[in-house]
Design a protein around this motif. Sequence first.
Motif, PDB file in Angstrom:
ATOM      1  N   GLN A   1       0.839  -1.190   0.000  1.00 16.24           N
ATOM      2  CA  GLN A   1       0.000   0.000   0.000  1.00 16.24           C
ATOM      3  C   GLN A   1       0.874   1.240   0.000  1.00 16.24           C
ATOM      4  O   GLN A   1       1.905   1.299   0.661  1.00 16.24           O
ATOM      5  CB  GLN A   1      -0.914  -0.017   1.207  1.00 16.24           C
ATOM      6  CG  GLN A   1      -1.836   1.171   1.256  1.00 16.24           C
ATOM      7  CD  GLN A   1      -2.761   1.107   2.464  1.00 16.24           C
ATOM      8  OE1 GLN A   1      -2.693   0.224   3.276  1.00 16.24           O
ATOM      9  NE2 GLN A   1      -3.622   2.076   2.554  1.00 16.24           N
ATOM     10  N   GLY A   2       0.458   2.240  -0.732  1.00 18.50           N
ATOM     11  CA  GLY A   2       1.217   3.469  -0.836  1.00 18.50           C
ATOM     12  C   GLY A   2       1.066   4.358   0.385  1.00 18.50           C
ATOM     13  O   GLY A   2       0.034   4.355   1.045  1.00 18.50           O
ATOM     14  N   GLN A   3       2.122   5.099   0.664  1.00 20.46           N
ATOM     15  CA  GLN A   3       2.124   6.012   1.797  1.00 20.46           C
ATOM     16  C   GLN A   3       2.383   7.460   1.375  1.00 20.46           C
ATOM     17  O   GLN A   3       2.030   8.376   2.092  1.00 20.46           O
ATOM     18  CB  GLN A   3       3.219   5.613   2.792  1.00 20.46           C
ATOM     19  CG  GLN A   3       3.050   4.218   3.348  1.00 20.46           C
ATOM     20  CD  GLN A   3       4.324   3.725   3.991  1.00 20.46           C
ATOM     21  OE1 GLN A   3       5.386   3.754   3.365  1.00 20.46           O
ATOM     22  NE2 GLN A   3       4.235   3.280   5.217  1.00 20.46           N
ATOM     23  N   ILE A   4       3.035   7.622   0.225  1.00 22.15           N
ATOM     24  CA  ILE A   4       3.486   8.944  -0.208  1.00 22.15           C
ATOM     25  C   ILE A   4       3.205   9.102  -1.698  1.00 22.15           C
ATOM     26  O   ILE A   4       3.365   8.154  -2.463  1.00 22.15           O
ATOM     27  CB  ILE A   4       5.010   9.095   0.025  1.00 22.15           C
ATOM     28  CG1 ILE A   4       5.352   8.904   1.499  1.00 22.15           C
ATOM     29  CG2 ILE A   4       5.511  10.441  -0.487  1.00 22.15           C
ATOM     30  CD1 ILE A   4       6.847   8.766   1.758  1.00 22.15           C
ATOM     31  N   LEU A  40       4.531   5.916  -3.497  1.00 21.74           N
ATOM     32  CA  LEU A  40       5.661   5.233  -2.882  1.00 21.74           C
ATOM     33  C   LEU A  40       5.247   4.533  -1.596  1.00 21.74           C
ATOM     34  O   LEU A  40       4.297   4.938  -0.925  1.00 21.74           O
ATOM     35  CB  LEU A  40       6.761   6.237  -2.505  1.00 21.74           C
ATOM     36  CG  LEU A  40       7.239   7.226  -3.546  1.00 21.74           C
ATOM     37  CD1 LEU A  40       8.317   8.112  -2.944  1.00 21.74           C
ATOM     38  CD2 LEU A  40       7.747   6.506  -4.771  1.00 21.74           C
ATOM     39  N   HIS A  41       6.026   3.513  -1.252  1.00 15.10           N
ATOM     40  CA  HIS A  41       5.927   2.852   0.054  1.00 15.10           C
ATOM     41  C   HIS A  41       7.318   2.880   0.670  1.00 15.10           C
ATOM     42  O   HIS A  41       8.299   2.539   0.008  1.00 15.10           O
ATOM     43  CB  HIS A  41       5.453   1.410  -0.092  1.00 15.10           C
ATOM     44  CG  HIS A  41       5.398   0.693   1.216  1.00 15.10           C
ATOM     45  ND1 HIS A  41       4.349   0.838   2.088  1.00 15.10           N
ATOM     46  CD2 HIS A  41       6.281  -0.141   1.811  1.00 15.10           C
ATOM     47  CE1 HIS A  41       4.579   0.107   3.150  1.00 15.10           C
ATOM     48  NE2 HIS A  41       5.752  -0.495   3.017  1.00 15.10           N
ATOM     49  N   ASN A  68      -5.128   7.397   4.710  1.00 15.42           N
ATOM     50  CA  ASN A  68      -5.103   5.979   5.080  1.00 15.42           C
ATOM     51  C   ASN A  68      -5.731   5.079   4.031  1.00 15.42           C
ATOM     52  O   ASN A  68      -5.392   3.906   3.922  1.00 15.42           O
ATOM     53  CB  ASN A  68      -5.803   5.750   6.414  1.00 15.42           C
ATOM     54  CG  ASN A  68      -4.995   6.313   7.574  1.00 15.42           C
ATOM     55  OD1 ASN A  68      -3.792   6.505   7.462  1.00 15.42           O
ATOM     56  ND2 ASN A  68      -5.664   6.588   8.669  1.00 15.42           N
ATOM     57  N   ASP A  69      -6.644   5.623   3.245  1.00 15.42           N
ATOM     58  CA  ASP A  69      -7.291   4.812   2.215  1.00 15.42           C
ATOM     59  C   ASP A  69      -6.562   4.883   0.872  1.00 15.42           C
ATOM     60  O   ASP A  69      -7.055   4.412  -0.136  1.00 15.42           O
ATOM     61  CB  ASP A  69      -8.749   5.209   2.057  1.00 15.42           C
ATOM     62  CG  ASP A  69      -8.915   6.659   1.621  1.00 15.42           C
ATOM     63  OD1 ASP A  69      -7.904   7.350   1.399  1.00 15.42           O
ATOM     64  OD2 ASP A  69     -10.072   7.103   1.510  1.00 15.42           O
ATOM     65  N   GLY A  70      -5.363   5.502   0.856  1.00 17.27           N
ATOM     66  CA  GLY A  70      -4.562   5.536  -0.354  1.00 17.27           C
ATOM     67  C   GLY A  70      -4.812   6.739  -1.250  1.00 17.27           C
ATOM     68  O   GLY A  70      -4.244   6.848  -2.312  1.00 17.27           O
TER      69      GLY A  70
END
Length: 72
Positions: A1-4, A40-41, A68-70
Amino acid sequence: QGQIVVLFKPDTTEQQMRIVLGAQDARLVDGPTAAGAYVLHVDKGDPAEAIKALRQSSQVVLAEPLANDGRP
């Protein structure tokens, strides 16, 4: 899952992107989008710290956390 979500300068080479991402232990999980952004992750470390460092890079135009949901 992506964070940035990150947007690189248009003239950034793939090698330069790899260097910037590698310095943050980050990897691409999606992109580029129609706007040229990448998701990015961060594999190790704090995503907030990675965002700060990405914002300092001369190759990065934008670096923002994802919800949080991307979603940005």
